[in-house]
Design a protein around this motif. Structure first.
Motif, PDB file in Angstrom:
ATOM      1  N   ALA A  16      -2.620  -5.380  -0.338  1.00 49.13           N
ATOM      2  CA  ALA A  16      -1.190  -5.102  -0.235  1.00 49.13           C
ATOM      3  C   ALA A  16      -0.890  -3.697  -0.729  1.00 49.13           C
ATOM      4  O   ALA A  16      -0.104  -2.967  -0.119  1.00 49.13           O
ATOM      5  N   ALA A  17      -1.519  -3.298  -1.833  1.00 47.97           N
ATOM      6  CA  ALA A  17      -1.315  -1.950  -2.366  1.00 47.97           C
ATOM      7  C   ALA A  17      -1.820  -0.911  -1.372  1.00 47.97           C
ATOM      8  O   ALA A  17      -1.186   0.131  -1.177  1.00 47.97           O
ATOM      9  N   GLN A  19      -1.953  -1.263   1.841  1.00 48.74           N
ATOM     10  CA  GLN A  19      -0.993  -1.238   2.951  1.00 48.74           C
ATOM     11  C   GLN A  19       0.246  -0.450   2.573  1.00 48.74           C
ATOM     12  O   GLN A  19       0.783   0.303   3.378  1.00 48.74           O
ATOM     13  N   ASP A  20       0.712  -0.626   1.317  1.00 47.82           N
ATOM     14  CA  ASP A  20       1.879   0.119   0.856  1.00 47.82           C
ATOM     15  C   ASP A  20       1.589   1.615   0.859  1.00 47.82           C
ATOM     16  O   ASP A  20       2.428   2.412   1.268  1.00 47.82           O
ATOM     17  N   ALA A  23       1.575   2.817   4.416  1.00 46.19           N
ATOM     18  CA  ALA A  23       2.943   2.890   4.945  1.00 46.19           C
ATOM     19  C   ALA A  23       3.667   4.100   4.356  1.00 46.19           C
ATOM     20  O   ALA A  23       4.391   4.800   5.068  1.00 46.19           O
ATOM     21  N   GLY A  24       3.462   4.352   3.067  1.00 52.97           N
ATOM     22  CA  GLY A  24       4.079   5.508   2.426  1.00 52.97           C
ATOM     23  C   GLY A  24       3.583   6.813   3.010  1.00 52.97           C
ATOM     24  O   GLY A  24       4.360   7.736   3.253  1.00 52.97           O
TER      25      GLY A  24
END
Length: 89
Positions: A16-17, A19-20, A23-24
């Motif tokens: 998840a991190a 992916q974040d 995305a950022g």
């Protein structure tokens, strides 16, 4: 047993991190046309190096707008999100 559960939770959070971060990075493409993340390297916009917690309109050598110069405080997640959502406000 508790340690194993903690490690499992951390391992589950890692994707998840990632992916974040991805995305950022994708979202920042628009920003880096005008902003650098290298300290002291201003472009059309000021350097964003160390922006979190920095006093608003405080990068040396950058000519900020009159409106931004009037703002007080430091850049926080909340006021940065508000600024990015509606800079004219």
């Amino acid at each position: 047993m508790r340690m194993l559960a903690t490690l499992a939770a951390l391992a589950a959070a890692a994707p998840a991190a990632a992916q974040d971060a991805k995305a950022g990075e994708k979202a920042f493409v628009q920003c880096k046309a005008c902003h650098s993340v290298v300290a002291g390297q201003n472009r059309i916009g000021p350097s964003l190096a160390g922006v979190a917690g920095r006093r608003i309109a405080s990068v040396p050598g950058f000519n900020y707008s009159a409106a931004l110069k009037k703002r007080t405080g430091t850049w926080t997640d909340a006021n940065m999100n508000a600024w990015l959502t509606r800079p004219s406000a």
